[in-house]
Write an enzyme that holds these catalytic residues in place. Structure first.
Site, mmCIF file in Angstrom:
data_model
loop_
_atom_site.group_PDB
_atom_site.id
_atom_site.type_symbol
_atom_site.label_atom_id
_atom_site.label_comp_id
_atom_site.label_asym_id
_atom_site.label_seq_id
_atom_site.Cartn_x
_atom_site.Cartn_y
_atom_site.Cartn_z
ATOM 1 N N ASN A 104 36.028 41.652 30.825
ATOM 2 C CA ASN A 104 36.694 41.116 32.012
ATOM 3 C C ASN A 104 36.821 39.597 31.889
ATOM 4 O OD1 ASN A 104 37.536 41.179 34.952
ATOM 5 N ND2 ASN A 104 35.740 39.839 35.040
ATOM 6 N N GLN A 171 32.813 31.562 33.479
ATOM 7 C CA GLN A 171 33.263 32.831 32.894
ATOM 8 C C GLN A 171 34.697 33.145 33.325
ATOM 9 O OE1 GLN A 171 29.918 34.918 34.598
ATOM 10 N NE2 GLN A 171 29.235 35.625 32.600
ATOM 11 N N ASP A 173 38.228 34.798 33.717
ATOM 12 C CA ASP A 173 38.688 36.185 33.523
ATOM 13 C C ASP A 173 39.859 36.229 32.552
ATOM 14 O OD1 ASP A 173 36.903 36.778 35.590
ATOM 15 O OD2 ASP A 173 38.246 38.297 36.430
ATOM 16 N N ASP A 203 31.570 46.407 30.860
ATOM 17 C CA ASP A 203 31.034 45.514 31.884
ATOM 18 C C ASP A 203 32.114 45.146 32.896
ATOM 19 O OD1 ASP A 203 28.813 43.564 32.667
ATOM 20 O OD2 ASP A 203 30.500 42.202 32.409
ATOM 21 N N TYR A 207 37.505 44.919 37.616
ATOM 22 C CA TYR A 207 38.192 43.659 37.954
ATOM 23 C C TYR A 207 39.212 43.203 36.916
ATOM 24 C CZ TYR A 207 33.677 43.880 40.303
ATOM 25 O OH TYR A 207 32.573 44.315 40.998
ATOM 26 N N LEU A 208 39.640 44.108 36.044
ATOM 27 C CA LEU A 208 40.507 43.670 34.938
ATOM 28 C C LEU A 208 41.827 43.085 35.418
ATOM 29 C CD1 LEU A 208 40.038 46.518 32.254
ATOM 30 C CD2 LEU A 208 38.650 44.472 32.654
ATOM 31 N N GLU A 245 30.761 50.302 34.053
ATOM 32 C CA GLU A 245 29.982 49.590 35.061
ATOM 33 C C GLU A 245 30.907 49.260 36.222
ATOM 34 O OE1 GLU A 245 27.536 45.752 36.465
ATOM 35 O OE2 GLU A 245 29.350 45.568 35.301
ATOM 36 N N HIS A 310 18.666 45.239 34.580
ATOM 37 C CA HIS A 310 18.437 43.811 34.353
ATOM 38 C C HIS A 310 18.979 42.944 35.484
ATOM 39 C CE1 HIS A 310 22.511 44.710 33.308
ATOM 40 N NE2 HIS A 310 22.803 43.439 33.162
HETATM 41 C C1 NOJ Z 1 27.419 42.621 35.019
HETATM 42 C C2 NOJ Z 1 26.128 42.375 34.307
HETATM 43 O O1 NOJ Z 1 25.290 43.492 34.488
HETATM 44 C C3 NOJ Z 1 25.514 41.106 34.864
HETATM 45 O O2 NOJ Z 1 24.245 40.881 34.321
HETATM 46 C C4 NOJ Z 1 26.446 39.957 34.612
HETATM 47 O O3 NOJ Z 1 25.929 38.784 35.187
HETATM 48 C C5 NOJ Z 1 27.834 40.255 35.178
HETATM 49 N N1 NOJ Z 1 28.318 41.529 34.762
HETATM 50 C C6 NOJ Z 1 28.833 39.213 34.760
HETATM 51 O O4 NOJ Z 1 29.065 39.343 33.388
#
Ligand code: NOJ
Length: 551
Positions: A104, A171, A173, A203, A207-208, A245, A310
């Protein structure tokens, strides 16, 4: 070729960060060689598949989810050859590997972004990302990292435009409306799958694509791209999977399975907080409600279920009232909260109650879906709420009572994060070696639990059918597959309970308790009575009387 081997349905997945598992070269950071040295441990636990968090070159501002190079390994974890050795060794053991496809967004350090910001507007290079002169576009999109970000647009002084980011502002997109981006992503996919990776966790997949007037999540164009990627996988590889996810409501996740032609697996996010809610409220209702709202999925698909991971225990997919309740029950100290969720591990959430921890794991191993264990939870590791972001649940694995908990032979000060020293989670008390020494330890109990689960395909592939006895503190369901009829009875209460079950359809069957293989009294014409210890549970196989022999 099709991904026709449903290994992912029967898998026991173990999620870990290479940096957190075992450091082989004394630099304070875990690495591939360290992980390789601990594969016996994982295999003995009953794990069949590893899911590795990102290990690619990265400025590590989001623990590696900010990727600066998609086709390499961060040098602190080893080399690409080390990674290849890991895959080969896992396969030699009959184990599988899932890695991250984080597409993404990239890090703002990625060469694609550096190139984009200096390229002319409208050029293919600039169009790798989503730009605008107007930061009011896509206003209906929510902010995800509410603690750190106040907008989804950030100003880039070089490009003299705003760029779109759903997560941290470092980050940006990627722009999936640009076919060159889709091609680039497919190239990355091929790169890892060709090395032998068995599955890709997609991941942040909702949101793509962005569209005005929508919340920019789950759009049809996003699904079209995923289907395209899936076709590539099926055409060029064998038995590889996508794990989505998508932190969304079940009806919004359902399309990620498509007609069995999109993702093989998707996490069941909303189920997770409701397991915690069920135990806190001593009431099965939240769990059964969400499973009731969960649509059927295609035959070749599977949910991924988990207790902790995590990230924070996300409370995005609950009502406001439920969120307040969860914060009150599980995160009284504001340090335990982050964004819209709770940054704690399983054992501290359960106040280190052994029975509660066992019950939660019994739910994890018997509810519909493939279970995913978060490293360290099998020994009841604690967390450190004084570390920033979500780092408190990412501390080094506790192997033994020696220097640095057996995680690293390097300096204390060199560790990427401190070892847990506060009681009751101090590494001298909570570690693998100590738990190997006692037959009653959580680790050894977990091993048995996983062993029982793996014996019966009904747990991994069976249908799910809840029963509704009067006592709502008890959660009962059947998992059925052919002649395997499993009945799971869970006491969500801190007090002993009894339950009366209407099992008339199983008259003359004998419930055989799966751990002891002991037959219980035969099911007759009246309601079947069971008493349960606080947080107790039973797994039974309902067997026709003729099939049971007792000693
Ligand atoms: C989902 C991940 O599980 C998370 O740790 C990360 O901060 C976000 N995506 C953004 O990449």
């Amino acid at each position: 070729m099709n991904a026709d081997d449903p290994w992912y349905k029967d898998a026991i997945i173990y999620q870990l960060h290479v940096k957190a598992f075992r450091d082989s070269n004394k630099d304070g950071v875990g690495d591939f060689a360290g992980l390789m040295s601990r594969l016996d441990y994982l295999q003995n636990l009953g794990v069949t598949c590893l899911w590795l968090l990102p290990f690619y070159p990265s400025p590590l501002k989001d623990d590696g989810y900010d990727i600066a190079n998609y086709e390499a390994v961060h040098p602190q974890y080893g080399t690409l050859d080390d990674f290849q050795r890991l895959i080969d060794e896992l396969h030699r053991r009959g184990m599988r590997l899932i890695t991250e496809l984080v597409v993404n967004h990239t890090s703002d350090q990625h060469p694609w972004f550096q190139r984009a910001r200096v390229a002319p507007r409208g050029s293919p290079e600039r169009d790798f990302y989503v730009w605008s002169d107007d930061p009011q576009r896509y206003r209906l999109a929510r902010i995800i990292f509410t603690d750190t970000e106040n907008a989804n647009w950030a100003w880039d002084p070089v490009a003299q435009q705003f760029y779109w980011h759903r997560f941290f502002s470092h980050q940006p997109d990627l722009n999936f409306d640009n076919p060159a981006v889709v091609e680039a992503v497919i190239r990355v996919m091929r790169f890892w799958l060709s090395m032998g990776v068995d599955g890709l966790r997609l991941d942040a997949v909702p949101y793509l694509i962005e569209r005005e007037g929508t919340n920019c999540e789950n759009l049809p164009e996003t699904h079209a791209i995923l289907k395209h990627m899936r076709r590539v996988v099926d055409d060029e590889f064998h038995s590889r999977i996508f794990l989505a996810e998508a932190n969304q409501w079940p009806t919004d996740v359902r399309p990620y399975f498509g007609d069995g032609d999109e993702c093989h697996m998707a996490f069941h996010f909303p189920l997770m907080p409701r397991m915690f809610m069920g135990v806190a409220k001593e009431d099965r209702t939240p769990i059964l409600e969400i499973l009731g709202q969960t649509p059927d999925i295609p035959a070749n698909c599977q949910w991924g279920i988990f207790l902790r991971n995590h990230d924070e225990l996300t409370l995005e997919m609950v009502t406001d009232e439920e969120r307040d309740y969860m914060y009150r029950e599980y995160a009284r100290d504001p340090r335990m909260r982050i964004n819209i969720g709770i940054r704690r591990r399983l054992a501290p959430l359960m106040d280190n109650g052994r029975r509660q921890i066992e019950l939660m794991n019994a739910l994890l191993m018997s509810m519909p879906g493939t279970p995913i264990i978060y490293y360290g939870d099998e020994i009841g590791m604690g967390d450190n709420i004084y570390l920033g972001d979500r780092n408190g649940v990412r501390t080094p694995m506790q192997w033994d009572a020696s220097w640095n908990a057996g995680f690293s032979d390097g300096d204390h000060a060199a560790l990427y994060a401190p070892i847990l020293v506060d009681m009751p989670y101090n590494y001298m008390a909570v570690n693998v070696a100590a738990q190997e020494r006692t037959s009653t330890s959580l680790l050894r109990w977990m091993r048995s639990l996983i062993g029982v689960r793996r014996k019966y395909l009904a747990f991994s592939r069976g249908t799910f059918r809840p029963l509704y006895p009067r006592n709502k503190r008890v959660l009962v369901y059947l998992r059925e597959r052919g002649d395997e009829v499993m009945m799971c009875v869970n006491n969500l209460s801190k007090h002993a309970q009894f339950v009366e079950l209407d099992l008339h359809e199983f008259r003359d069957h004998t419930p055989v308790e799966l751990w002891s293989e002991q037959p219980f009294p035969c099911i007759g014409t009246t309601e079947y009575m069971l008493s349960l210890a606080p947080y107790g549970f039973f797994w039974f196989r309902l067997m026709p009387a003729t099939a049971v022999t007792s000693d």
